[in-house]
Design an enzyme around this catalytic site. Structure first.
Site, PDB file in Angstrom:
ATOM      1  N   CYS A  23      13.892  11.066   6.509  1.00 39.35           N
ATOM      2  CA  CYS A  23      13.755  10.631   7.910  1.00 39.35           C
ATOM      3  C   CYS A  23      15.042  10.869   8.693  1.00 39.35           C
ATOM      4  O   CYS A  23      15.025  11.237   9.854  1.00 39.35           O
ATOM      5  CB  CYS A  23      13.383   9.153   7.960  1.00 39.35           C
ATOM      6  N   LYS A  53       0.873  -1.184   0.000  1.00 38.42           N
ATOM      7  CA  LYS A  53       0.000   0.000   0.000  1.00 38.42           C
ATOM      8  C   LYS A  53       0.902   1.225   0.000  1.00 38.42           C
ATOM      9  O   LYS A  53       1.447   1.610   1.023  1.00 38.42           O
ATOM     10  CB  LYS A  53      -0.887  -0.020   1.249  1.00 38.42           C
ATOM     11  N   GLU A  78      10.095  16.653  14.424  1.00 37.35           N
ATOM     12  CA  GLU A  78      10.521  16.494  13.034  1.00 37.35           C
ATOM     13  C   GLU A  78       9.792  17.528  12.170  1.00 37.35           C
ATOM     14  O   GLU A  78       8.578  17.650  12.229  1.00 37.35           O
ATOM     15  CB  GLU A  78      10.142  15.076  12.571  1.00 37.35           C
ATOM     16  N   GLU A 125       9.720   1.691  10.586  1.00 37.52           N
ATOM     17  CA  GLU A 125      10.797   2.686  10.369  1.00 37.52           C
ATOM     18  C   GLU A 125      10.125   4.043  10.456  1.00 37.52           C
ATOM     19  O   GLU A 125       9.330   4.387   9.574  1.00 37.52           O
ATOM     20  CB  GLU A 125      11.391   2.535   8.969  1.00 37.52           C
TER      21      GLU A 125
HETATM   22  P1  NAD Z   1       2.615   8.795   7.075  1.00 35.24           P
HETATM   23  O1  NAD Z   1       2.825   8.124   8.375  1.00 35.24           O
HETATM   24  O2  NAD Z   1       1.614   9.888   6.992  1.00 35.24           O
HETATM   25  O3  NAD Z   1       2.162   7.719   5.960  1.00 35.24           O
HETATM   26  C1  NAD Z   1       2.929   6.571   5.718  1.00 35.24           C
HETATM   27  C2  NAD Z   1       2.007   5.511   5.128  1.00 35.24           C
HETATM   28  O4  NAD Z   1       1.023   5.163   6.092  1.00 35.24           O
HETATM   29  C3  NAD Z   1       1.246   5.968   3.886  1.00 35.24           C
HETATM   30  O5  NAD Z   1       1.160   4.908   2.961  1.00 35.24           O
HETATM   31  C4  NAD Z   1      -0.123   6.305   4.440  1.00 35.24           C
HETATM   32  O6  NAD Z   1      -1.168   6.190   3.493  1.00 35.24           O
HETATM   33  C5  NAD Z   1      -0.272   5.263   5.526  1.00 35.24           C
HETATM   34  N1  NAD Z   1      -1.218   5.648   6.560  1.00 35.24           N
HETATM   35  C6  NAD Z   1      -1.563   6.901   6.960  1.00 35.24           C
HETATM   36  N2  NAD Z   1      -2.501   6.855   7.927  1.00 35.24           N
HETATM   37  C7  NAD Z   1      -2.759   5.530   8.144  1.00 35.24           C
HETATM   38  C8  NAD Z   1      -3.642   4.834   9.025  1.00 35.24           C
HETATM   39  N3  NAD Z   1      -4.442   5.473   9.869  1.00 35.24           N
HETATM   40  N4  NAD Z   1      -3.616   3.489   8.989  1.00 35.24           N
HETATM   41  C9  NAD Z   1      -2.810   2.816   8.138  1.00 35.24           C
HETATM   42  N5  NAD Z   1      -1.976   3.425   7.269  1.00 35.24           N
HETATM   43  C10 NAD Z   1      -1.948   4.768   7.281  1.00 35.24           C
HETATM   44  O7  NAD Z   1       4.063   9.242   6.596  1.00 35.24           O
HETATM   45  P2  NAD Z   1       4.468  10.068   5.298  1.00 35.24           P
HETATM   46  O8  NAD Z   1       4.011  11.480   5.506  1.00 35.24           O
HETATM   47  O9  NAD Z   1       4.018   9.349   4.077  1.00 35.24           O
HETATM   48  O10 NAD Z   1       6.068   9.969   5.348  1.00 35.24           O
HETATM   49  C11 NAD Z   1       6.848  10.806   6.125  1.00 35.24           C
HETATM   50  C12 NAD Z   1       7.293  10.117   7.402  1.00 35.24           C
HETATM   51  O11 NAD Z   1       7.982   8.907   7.090  1.00 35.24           O
HETATM   52  C13 NAD Z   1       8.286  10.956   8.185  1.00 35.24           C
HETATM   53  O12 NAD Z   1       7.938  10.943   9.548  1.00 35.24           O
HETATM   54  C14 NAD Z   1       9.614  10.236   7.957  1.00 35.24           C
HETATM   55  O13 NAD Z   1      10.561  10.433   8.971  1.00 35.24           O
HETATM   56  C15 NAD Z   1       9.185   8.811   7.838  1.00 35.24           C
HETATM   57  N6  NAD Z   1      10.199   8.014   7.123  1.00 35.24           N
HETATM   58  C16 NAD Z   1      10.999   7.171   7.866  1.00 35.24           C
HETATM   59  C17 NAD Z   1      12.014   6.430   7.232  1.00 35.24           C
HETATM   60  C18 NAD Z   1      12.928   5.517   8.025  1.00 35.24           C
HETATM   61  O14 NAD Z   1      13.644   4.735   7.419  1.00 35.24           O
HETATM   62  N7  NAD Z   1      12.937   5.587   9.351  1.00 35.24           N
HETATM   63  C19 NAD Z   1      12.188   6.551   5.851  1.00 35.24           C
HETATM   64  C20 NAD Z   1      11.358   7.402   5.136  1.00 35.24           C
HETATM   65  C21 NAD Z   1      10.355   8.136   5.793  1.00 35.24           C
END
Ligand code: NAD
Length: 500
Positions: free
Chosen positions: A303, A192, A402, A268
Site C-alpha cells: 500500500c 474475514k 495505484e 486503511e
Molecule cells: P480488496 O479491497 O479487494 O479486498 C480486501 C478485503 O475486502 C478482502 O478480504 C476481500 O475479500 C474483501 N472484500 C472485497 N469485496 C468486498 C465487498 N464487496 N464487501 C466486503 N468485503 C469485500 O483489496 P486487496 O486486493 O485484498 O488488497 C490490496 C489493497 O489493499 C490495495 O489497494 C492496498 O493499497 C491496500 N492495502 C492497504 C494497506 C494500508 O495500510 N493502507 C495495507 C495493505 C494493503
C-alpha cells in the site's frame, strides 16, 4: 536474504504441509454451512494448495452471534488485564514456534519471497501481538480537574464485536495488525481474510485457542468479499469494522455501516506515495537503493509503495541511472528459494491488470527505461519483472492510480515548492519519503505533505510505536502504536455528584 547453506528445504516442507481450510467458529473447525469451498492456488506455478471453506452469510452471522455472546458474558472482555496479557504473550510465543509454517503458508498462497516472510512478516506479526499485550494495562482513562462537589472520571471500555477484513498482500501481518489490538482492548473478533490468502489467518485462530484464549472470542471465516465480507460489515451485531484493502471496497464499508447500525469504520486503503529526492540528498546511491526497495519489495504489492519518484531536475538523469542499476537486484523467481528477491504477483487477473497498466503508461507517453513483462519461460506463474518509467507527468494514469505491482514512475521537479505541489496532487495520502541533507527543507516538506506517514532519508523503516495509516482516500484508520488500541475502545464519562 537467507543463507542457502543453512536454510531449510522449503520445497520439502511445502510438500509435507497440511493446511486446514475449515472455518473456525466458537472453537470448532467446520465446513461452510452449504459445503461451499474456493480453491487456494499457488501463483508461482498454478498448482492447487487446498480447498478453503467459503463462509455463507449464515456462517458469518453465527460467528458474530458467538462473538457477541462471549463479549456480553465477559469471559474475555472482563478478564483481568494481566491474564489477557499472559494469553496474548503465549499466543505470540506459539506464533514464533510455527514461524516456518506461517512463512510457507503466505509464500505459497500469494507468492511473497520466503526471505521477506522470515525477515518482515513473521517477526512483525509476533511483535504486534507482544506490543498490544504489553499495552493492555498502559492505556487508561482520565480524571479531569473536578468541579466542587463532583468527581468526574472517564473510562475506556471495549467496543464489543470487531469485524476485521484483511487483504492478501501481507496476509499474516495485516491480520495481526487488526486482531491483536482488538483482542488486547477486550473485544471479541470475527476475522474475514482475503480469498487469495486465508490459511495463515486460520492458523492464527488455532494458536489463540492453544494459548488459552476462550473459544468464540476469535473466530475466522474465510469467504468471498461480496458475500462473507458484506455480511460481516452489514451486521447489526458488529460494533466496528477494521478494514484494510482497496479504496473502492473501503467505500463500501462506510455504505454498509450507514445502512446498518452506524458501526465505527476504520479503513486503511490504497496509496500512490511520493518519494521526493532533492539535489542535496547526501548519498544518492543509498537513496536509489532504498527507493528501489520501496517500489519492488513484495513485488510492489504494498500500500505504501513509493511509486511516484519526484526527482529534482539537476540530478534527474543521474538518479534514473542509479535506479536502473538497483532494479537489477529484483529478479522474479521461485519465492521458496531463499535467494529470490521477487516472487509472482498474487493471481492471473492481477498480473493482467498490472501488464495493461504498463502498456497504458507507454500509450500515454511515458518512456520505460526499465521494461517489465511477464516471464514467458514460466507461463504458469504470474510473474511480472520490474518496470520504471520516465517522462511522466503527474496527470498521467501511471502517476494517479495505484498499480500494486513492480512499477515506478519518475517525475522531474524544479525545487521544494514544485515537489510539494506534485506530491499533494493525488487523491491518496498514505506515505511519503524525503531525501535531503537540509534540515529546514526536510521538516518544511514533511509539514506540508498531505499524508499520514513521512520518512526522511529512509523509507518504511521504523517500529511498533508508529501510527500506520493515511489521509484523504487512503483512509483514516491507524494500525500499530497506541492509536490502534485506542481505536478499539471507547470513552465513557462518569460524573459523580458527591453531595447527592
Ligand atoms: P480488496 O479491497 O479487494 O479486498 C480486501 C478485503 O475486502 C478482502 O478480504 C476481500 O475479500 C474483501 N472484500 C472485497 N469485496 C468486498 C465487498 N464487496 N464487501 C466486503 N468485503 C469485500 O483489496 P486487496 O486486493 O485484498 O488488497 C490490496 C489493497 O489493499 C490495495 O489497494 C492496498 O493499497 C491496500 N492495502 C492497504 C494497506 C494500508 O495500510 N493502507 C495495507 C495493505 C494493503
Amino acid at each position: 536474504m537467507l543463507d542457502r547453506a543453512i536454510a531449510p528445504d522449503w520445497h520439502g516442507l511445502a510438500a509435507d504441509l497440511q493446511a486446514d481450510g475449515r472455518l473456525l467458529i466458537d472453537g470448532d473447525w467446520r465446513d461452510a454451512s452449504e459445503g461451499e469451498t474456493f480453491t487456494s492456488t499457488n501463483p508461482t506455478d498454478g498448482s492447487v494448495i487446498c480447498d478453503v471453506a467459503s463462509a455463507t452469510p449464515a456462517d458469518v452471522n453465527r460467528a458474530v452471534a458467538v462473538a457477541r455472546e462471549r463479549f456480553d458474558g465477559g469471559v474475555w472482555s472482563k478478564m483481568h488485564p494481566r491474564d489477557r496479557n499472559k494469553i496474548l504473550m503465549r499466543f505470540a510465543d506459539l506464533i514464533g514456534q510455527l514461524s516456518a509454517t506461517f512463512a510457507l503458508l503466505d509464500t505459497l498462497e500469494m507468492g511473497k519471497p520466503i526471505s521477506e516472510m522470515l525477515s518482515i512478516d513473521v517477526p512483525g506479526s509476533i511483535l504486534t501481538v507482544r506490543f498490544m499485550a504489553e499495552c493492555i494495562d498502559k492505556v487508561g482513562g482520565a480524571c479531569p480537574t473536578n468541579a466542587p462537589g463532583a468527581l468526574h472520571y472517564i473510562q475506556r471500555q471495549p467496543l464489543g464485536v470487531v469485524g476485521c477484513i484483511t487483504p492478501w498482500n501481507y496476509p499474516m501481518m495485516m491480520a495481526c495488525w487488526k486482531v491483536a489490538p482488538a483482542l488486547a482492548a477486550g473485544n471479541s473478533v470475527v476475522l474475514k481474510p482475503a480469498e487469495d490468502a486465508s490459511l495463515s489467518a486460520l492458523l492464527l485462530g488455532r494458536l489463540f485457542l492453544e494459548a488459552g484464549g476462550p473459544a468464540g472470542v476469535f473466530n475466522v471465516v474465510p469467504g468471498v468479499g461480496a458475500t462473507a465480507g458484506k455480511t460481516l460489515a452489514s451486521s447489526m451485531q458488529v460494533d466496528r469494522i477494521a478494514f484494510t484493502g482497496s479504496t473502492g471496497v473501503g467505500r463500501l464499508m462506510y455504505d454498509y455501516a450507514s445502512k446498518s447500525n452506524l458501526k465505527r469504520v476504520d479503513a486503511e486503503l490504497g496509496g500512490k506515495s511520493p518519494q521526493i529526492i532533492l539535489n542535496d540528498a547526501r548519498d544518492l546511491q543509498k537513496a536509489a537503493a532504498v527507493v528501489a526497495r520501496g517500489i519492488f519489495g513484495n513485488q510492489g504489492e504494498v500500500c505504501s509503495a513509493g511509486s511516484r519518484i519526484l526527482v529534482q531536475n539537476e540530478i534527474h538523469d543521474q538518479f534514473c541511472d542509479l535506479l536502473k542499476k538497483e532494479a537489477e537486484a529484483f529478479v522474479p523467481g521461485d519465492p521458496l528459494d531463499p535467494g529470490t528477491t521477487m516472487g509472482p504477483l498474487v493471481n492471473r487477473a492481477h498480473q493482467t491488470k498490472v501488464l495493461s497498466m504498463i502498456d497504458n503508461a507507454a500509450a500515454e507517453g511515458a518512456s520505460a527505461f526499465v521494461q517489465g513483462d511477464a516471464d514467458v519461460s514460466s507461463p504458469d506463474g504470474c510473474f511480472v519483472s520490474p518496470t520504471l518509467f520516465r517522462n511522466v507527468t503527474n496527470d498521467m494514469t501511471i502517476a494517479q492510480q495505484e498499480v500494486f505491482g513492480p512499477v515506478g514512475a519518475v517525475i522531474a521537479h524544479d525545487g521544494i515548492e514544485h515537489a510539494i505541489r506534485l506530491a499533494n496532487d493525488s487523491p491518496y495520502g498514505l506515505a511519503a519519503g524525503v531525501w535531503t541533507q537540509n534540515l529546514t527543507s526536510a521538516h518544511t516538506i514533511a509539514s506540508e505533505l498531505q499524508c499520514g506517514m513521512v520518512w526522511i532519508n529512509g523509507y518504511m523503516n521504523g517500529d511498533m510505536t508508529q501510527p500506520w495509516g493515511g489521509w484523504k482516500e487512503s483512509g483514516h484508520g491507524r494500525d500499530k502504536s497506541m492509536d490502534a488500541l485506542l481505536e478499539n475502545s471507547q470513552t465513557k464519562s462518569v460524573w459523580v455528584t458527591l453531595d447527592g
